[in-house]
Design a protein around this motif. Structure first.
Motif, PDB file in Angstrom:
ATOM      1  N   LEU A 554       0.820  -1.208   0.000  1.00  0.00           N
ATOM      2  CA  LEU A 554       0.000   0.000   0.000  1.00  0.00           C
ATOM      3  C   LEU A 554       0.858   1.265   0.000  1.00  0.00           C
ATOM      4  N   ARG A 555       2.030   1.196   0.615  1.00  0.00           N
ATOM      5  CA  ARG A 555       2.899   2.380   0.665  1.00  0.00           C
ATOM      6  C   ARG A 555       3.233   2.876  -0.745  1.00  0.00           C
ATOM      7  N   TYR A 556       3.307   1.968  -1.711  1.00  0.00           N
ATOM      8  CA  TYR A 556       3.785   2.309  -3.055  1.00  0.00           C
ATOM      9  C   TYR A 556       2.635   2.426  -4.053  1.00  0.00           C
ATOM     10  N   ALA A 557       1.403   2.532  -3.542  1.00  0.00           N
ATOM     11  CA  ALA A 557       0.243   2.592  -4.435  1.00  0.00           C
ATOM     12  C   ALA A 557       0.287   3.806  -5.353  1.00  0.00           C
ATOM     13  N   VAL A 560       1.701   3.069  -8.901  1.00  0.00           N
ATOM     14  CA  VAL A 560       1.111   2.028  -9.741  1.00  0.00           C
ATOM     15  C   VAL A 560       0.473   2.638 -10.985  1.00  0.00           C
ATOM     16  N   THR A 561       0.795   2.058 -12.134  1.00  0.00           N
ATOM     17  CA  THR A 561       0.115   2.393 -13.398  1.00  0.00           C
ATOM     18  C   THR A 561      -0.505   1.161 -14.048  1.00  0.00           C
ATOM     19  N   THR A 562      -0.168  -0.029 -13.560  1.00  0.00           N
ATOM     20  CA  THR A 562      -0.621  -1.283 -14.167  1.00  0.00           C
ATOM     21  C   THR A 562      -2.094  -1.542 -13.847  1.00  0.00           C
ATOM     22  N   PRO A 563      -2.931  -1.824 -14.838  1.00  0.00           N
ATOM     23  CA  PRO A 563      -4.315  -2.222 -14.566  1.00  0.00           C
ATOM     24  C   PRO A 563      -4.336  -3.453 -13.652  1.00  0.00           C
ATOM     25  N   THR A 564      -5.006  -3.340 -12.527  1.00  0.00           N
ATOM     26  CA  THR A 564      -4.922  -4.385 -11.510  1.00  0.00           C
ATOM     27  C   THR A 564      -6.313  -4.804 -11.047  1.00  0.00           C
ATOM     28  N   LEU A 565      -6.542  -6.099 -11.118  1.00  0.00           N
ATOM     29  CA  LEU A 565      -7.766  -6.719 -10.615  1.00  0.00           C
ATOM     30  C   LEU A 565      -7.459  -7.346  -9.254  1.00  0.00           C
ATOM     31  N   PHE A 566      -8.318  -7.109  -8.283  1.00  0.00           N
ATOM     32  CA  PHE A 566      -8.184  -7.731  -6.974  1.00  0.00           C
ATOM     33  C   PHE A 566      -9.315  -8.746  -6.795  1.00  0.00           C
ATOM     34  N   ILE A 567      -8.948  -9.959  -6.385  1.00  0.00           N
ATOM     35  CA  ILE A 567      -9.930 -10.982  -6.036  1.00  0.00           C
ATOM     36  C   ILE A 567      -9.724 -11.317  -4.570  1.00  0.00           C
ATOM     37  N   ALA A 580      -7.527  -5.907   0.477  1.00  0.00           N
ATOM     38  CA  ALA A 580      -7.680  -5.538  -0.930  1.00  0.00           C
ATOM     39  C   ALA A 580      -8.452  -4.234  -1.076  1.00  0.00           C
ATOM     40  N   GLN A 581      -9.415  -3.997  -0.187  1.00  0.00           N
ATOM     41  CA  GLN A 581     -10.184  -2.755  -0.275  1.00  0.00           C
ATOM     42  C   GLN A 581      -9.273  -1.533  -0.201  1.00  0.00           C
ATOM     43  N   GLN A 582      -8.256  -1.583   0.662  1.00  0.00           N
ATOM     44  CA  GLN A 582      -7.369  -0.433   0.815  1.00  0.00           C
ATOM     45  C   GLN A 582      -6.627  -0.132  -0.487  1.00  0.00           C
ATOM     46  N   MET A 583      -6.085  -1.172  -1.123  1.00  0.00           N
ATOM     47  CA  MET A 583      -5.325  -0.960  -2.361  1.00  0.00           C
ATOM     48  C   MET A 583      -6.252  -0.581  -3.507  1.00  0.00           C
ATOM     49  N   PHE A 584      -7.405  -1.202  -3.546  1.00  0.00           N
ATOM     50  CA  PHE A 584      -8.391  -0.900  -4.592  1.00  0.00           C
ATOM     51  C   PHE A 584      -8.774   0.579  -4.553  1.00  0.00           C
ATOM     52  N   VAL A 585      -9.091   1.092  -3.369  1.00  0.00           N
ATOM     53  CA  VAL A 585      -9.481   2.492  -3.240  1.00  0.00           C
ATOM     54  C   VAL A 585      -8.312   3.408  -3.613  1.00  0.00           C
ATOM     55  N   ALA A 586      -7.097   3.029  -3.190  1.00  0.00           N
ATOM     56  CA  ALA A 586      -5.927   3.848  -3.513  1.00  0.00           C
ATOM     57  C   ALA A 586      -5.731   3.962  -5.027  1.00  0.00           C
ATOM     58  N   LEU A 587      -5.936   2.862  -5.760  1.00  0.00           N
ATOM     59  CA  LEU A 587      -5.771   2.924  -7.218  1.00  0.00           C
ATOM     60  C   LEU A 587      -6.913   3.687  -7.870  1.00  0.00           C
ATOM     61  N   LEU A 588      -8.141   3.519  -7.335  1.00  0.00           N
ATOM     62  CA  LEU A 588      -9.261   4.289  -7.868  1.00  0.00           C
ATOM     63  C   LEU A 588      -8.990   5.784  -7.750  1.00  0.00           C
ATOM     64  N   GLU A 589      -8.487   6.190  -6.589  1.00  0.00           N
ATOM     65  CA  GLU A 589      -8.227   7.609  -6.347  1.00  0.00           C
ATOM     66  C   GLU A 589      -7.199   8.169  -7.314  1.00  0.00           C
ATOM     67  N   ARG A 590      -6.326   7.314  -7.822  1.00  0.00           N
ATOM     68  CA  ARG A 590      -5.266   7.754  -8.718  1.00  0.00           C
ATOM     69  C   ARG A 590      -5.589   7.508 -10.188  1.00  0.00           C
ATOM     70  N   GLY A 591      -6.787   7.063 -10.469  1.00  0.00           N
ATOM     71  CA  GLY A 591      -7.218   6.899 -11.853  1.00  0.00           C
ATOM     72  C   GLY A 591      -6.672   5.674 -12.551  1.00  0.00           C
ATOM     73  N   THR A 594      -8.830  -0.400 -12.416  1.00  0.00           N
ATOM     74  CA  THR A 594      -8.830  -1.418 -11.364  1.00  0.00           C
ATOM     75  C   THR A 594     -10.241  -1.924 -11.111  1.00  0.00           C
ATOM     76  N   ARG A 595     -10.325  -3.152 -10.613  1.00  0.00           N
ATOM     77  CA  ARG A 595     -11.597  -3.745 -10.187  1.00  0.00           C
ATOM     78  C   ARG A 595     -11.336  -4.570  -8.934  1.00  0.00           C
ATOM     79  N   LEU A 596     -12.368  -4.705  -8.123  1.00  0.00           N
ATOM     80  CA  LEU A 596     -12.325  -5.580  -6.954  1.00  0.00           C
ATOM     81  C   LEU A 596     -13.476  -6.556  -7.068  1.00  0.00           C
ATOM     82  N   MET A 597     -13.163  -7.851  -7.072  1.00  0.00           N
ATOM     83  CA  MET A 597     -14.203  -8.870  -7.081  1.00  0.00           C
ATOM     84  C   MET A 597     -14.141  -9.638  -5.761  1.00  0.00           C
TER      85      MET A 597
END
Length: 628
Positions: A554-557, A560-567, A580-591, A594-597
């Motif tokens: 999470l420190r390095y979120a 991140v530029t890579t499209p990332t899916l979280f399961i 996963a919610q923490q990283m998912f939200v961090a990537l959403l905030e940065r555009g 990403t998806r979380l399933m």
């Protein structure tokens, strides 16, 4: 040959639970398979005549569980679900080796009982007990927590629940608890975590109140006195018990602070107790131990290869070669050895070792290999500084030289885990969809020695460097693998490494992180395995907050530029959903794309058949979006 697709998973047959009849003439085992239509895993009992090699399906219900030999002609088993059995009872059925209808043999007045035969119609039983006051057992409206762990993986309520041992006298209809109320017996009930003899039993457990804290005990219960004695206490996971020359030997999976976390030692203690000692600190991994007719056999794994061995005297042993086969669960039968085992790129079957020759006896998966196209794992080794990183590469099915193909790097769980070249369903699915698949055992992996396992306090350093060095070498050796179309994935620690990688490189065009630890600070308070995370990262929030944050993806979120899916799994208590919610939200905030399933209702280690197959489809869709 046909393409291997999701609906073909129902062709897979998993052979397990090998047991030999008292006279050594027959083998009893369970065959598990997936029923795609019923969305269920089904278990069937099978028999194997060890001389003729004839295989016979013994049951057809699909819910058989906990089977064992009653005598040479009868097998007992319980069932999972179904029927009109009261919630506080477990029914065991008897069936003859000739088949036919199973008949009720006994009803044990506890739910979910597992049993094994002691003799004279007496049985050792293991079942859950609830120490909570009656007024606090209503889980529909409220829950009380006052100890750790309070949840179990999958969301079960564990507060003041214990797995206890009982003696069941079937003829008298008497059930007597053998373990102390607060004693938590260890591991799934199986033949190598409880030792029985004419004078008593030895078993493994934790006797705790409020905090489990990883304290293991070897306990001795004497039939004559009815008393329990603690032979030794240890800070480790205990497994693979064996009794020899008045001592109990066991595998000790270290959980103490420091670089030896997850290393395995062989220890022993006398039946009188008080003299625990370390007998060996091998560089290989100890596996299943089986004792029969005075012969002790075990499996050991070195550099991802499993070897069968026989104890000769004290801890001296001799290897028993099984060329091309990785043996598991070896059992001595006269001069023969019967064992389950697997060949490269094959599922386990039953084999016989006789006079140095190995013969395959079961053939549960022959039709699978004759029907579908599969890729072959090719061994591949890379030198990364002083490290040798072993792994495998699988070409796409119907690979054509000169063409370019996308690739998927898969990372195992752990970090103290290990890949091998056995048949892996998801690898074969990806290869059948036109992907290169490559995977390795970076620093932190087991079976390559204690020093190589040591990543304590340095997650994301040498291990990540090994993974990237392996990737570079594979790209150089396989020109058909397109360096511009690479994906990365993994689950548990593999999900951690996936999330770490996308924060440290843009080499991968798509990523899927599954069941991942993301933030070691919050993991301490939410994971039911907090002690493991604390010791791997070598810190707690009160000893070294910076170390936890430094090793957290999470420190390095923000990189991140890579499209990332979280399961992630809804009731995962090892790597909780909030990770996963923490990283998912961090990537959403940065555009970042990403998806979380979230897989509903399942824990870290279990999914319904439909969820397993859906995961594959979702991952393939995600990778295809960016790589195809």
């Amino acid at each position: 040959m046909k393409k291997f697709c999701n609906e073909d998973y129902q062709m897979l047959r998993t052979v397990r639970g090998l047991q030999i009849s008292p006279d050594g003439r027959r083998a009893l085992y369970t065959v598990q398979r997936m029923n795609v239509k019923r969305d269920a895993y089904e278990n069937y009992l099978w028999l194997l005549d060890l001389e003729s090699g004839r295989e016979t399906q013994l049951t057809t219900g699909g819910r058989e569980n906990g089977a064992f030999w009653l005598d040479n002609n009868h097998v007992l088993f319980s069932t999972v679900g179904g029927g009109d059995v009261p919630v506080n009872e477990t029914v065991f059925y008897s069936i003859t080796v000739d088949g036919g209808e199973a008949v009720e043999y006994m009803r044990i007045p506890v739910a979910g009982a597992q049993a094994s035969l002691l003799g004279n119609d007496r049985f050792l039983v293991r079942a859950d007990t609830d120490l909570n006051p009656e007024t606090e057992r209503n889980q529909d409206k409220w829950l009380f927590f006052d100890e750790y762990p309070y949840w179990g993986d999958g969301g079960s309520y564990e507060n003041r629940h214990r797995r206890s041992l009982f003696l069941w006298d079937c003829a008298a209809g008497e059930l007597r608890q053998l373990t102390a109320p607060t004693m938590q017996t260890f591991m799934t009930f199986c033949s190598d975590d409880v030792l029985t003899d004419k004078d008593g039993i030895c078993y493994v457990g934790y006797d705790y109140d409020r905090d489990e804290a990883g304290r293991a005990c070897i306990c001795r219960y004497e039939w004559a006195s009815g008393e329990t004695k603690i032979l030794c206490r240890d800070s480790c996971y205990v497994f693979s018990l064996a009794q020899r020359n008045g001592r109990v030997y066991y595998g000790a999976w270290a959980i103490e602070d420091g670089p030896a976390i997850a290393s395995i030692r062989i220890k022993s203690v006398s039946l009188n107790g008080g003299d625990m000692r370390v007998d060996a600190e091998p560089q290989w991994e100890l596996g299943t131990v089986r004792q029969r007719d005075g012969v002790t056999l075990f499996q050991r794994t070195f550099q991802a290869k499993t070897i069968m061995a026989r104890w000769t005297d004290e801890l001296e042993y001799e290897d028993i070669p099984t060329p091309g086969i990785n043996p598991t669960c070896p059992i001595s039968v006269g001069e023969d050895i019967i064992f389950t085992g697997w060949r490269s790129n094959r599922l386990p079957e039953i084999y016989r070792w006789r006079d140095g020759q190995v013969t395959q006896l079961s053939h549960q998966n022959d039709e699978l290999y004759d029907t579908y196209s599969f890729s072959v794992p090719e061994p591949f080794c890379v030198e990364d500084g002083s490290d040798k990183v072993y792994g495998w590469v699988m070409k796409p099915v119907e690979y054509e030289p000169g063409k370019k193909y996308p690739g998927i790097l898969n990372i195992h769980g752990g970090p103290h885990g290990c890949y091998n070249d056995a048949f892996t369903c998801e690898h074969q699915r990806w290869a059948n969809e036109g992907y290169f698949v490559f995977f390795c055992n970076p620093r932190g992996s087991t079976t390559y020695g204690v020093d190589f396992m040591n990543v304590t306090g340095r997650l994301g350093e040498e291990d990540f460097h090994n993974v990237m060095a392996f990737t570079d070498a594979v790209l150089e050796a396989y020109p058909g693998l397109d360096p511009e179309r690479l994906a990365i994935t993994g689950q548990s620690y593999g999900g951690f490494m996936t999330s770490w990688a996308v924060g440290h490189t843009d080499r991968f065009k798509a990523a899927t992180a599954r069941m991942s630890p993301i933030n070691w600070i919050s993991m301490h308070g939410t994971s039911v395995e907090r002690w493991y995370g604390d010791r791997v990262v070598a810190a707690t929030p009160w000893t070294d907050l910076d170390a936890l944050w430094r090793q957290s993806p999470l420190r390095y979120a923000d990189r991140v530029t890579t499209p990332t899916l979280f399961i992630q799994h809804e009731k995962d208590q090892y790597c909780p959903l909030e990770q996963a919610q923490q990283m998912f939200v961090a990537l959403l905030e940065r555009g970042v794309d990403t998806r979380l399933m979230v897989n509903r209702g399942c824990g870290h280690g279990g999914r319904r058949v439909s969820q397993l197959l859906h995961d594959i489809d979702v991952m393939l869709e995600w990778f295809g979006r960016y790589l195809m």
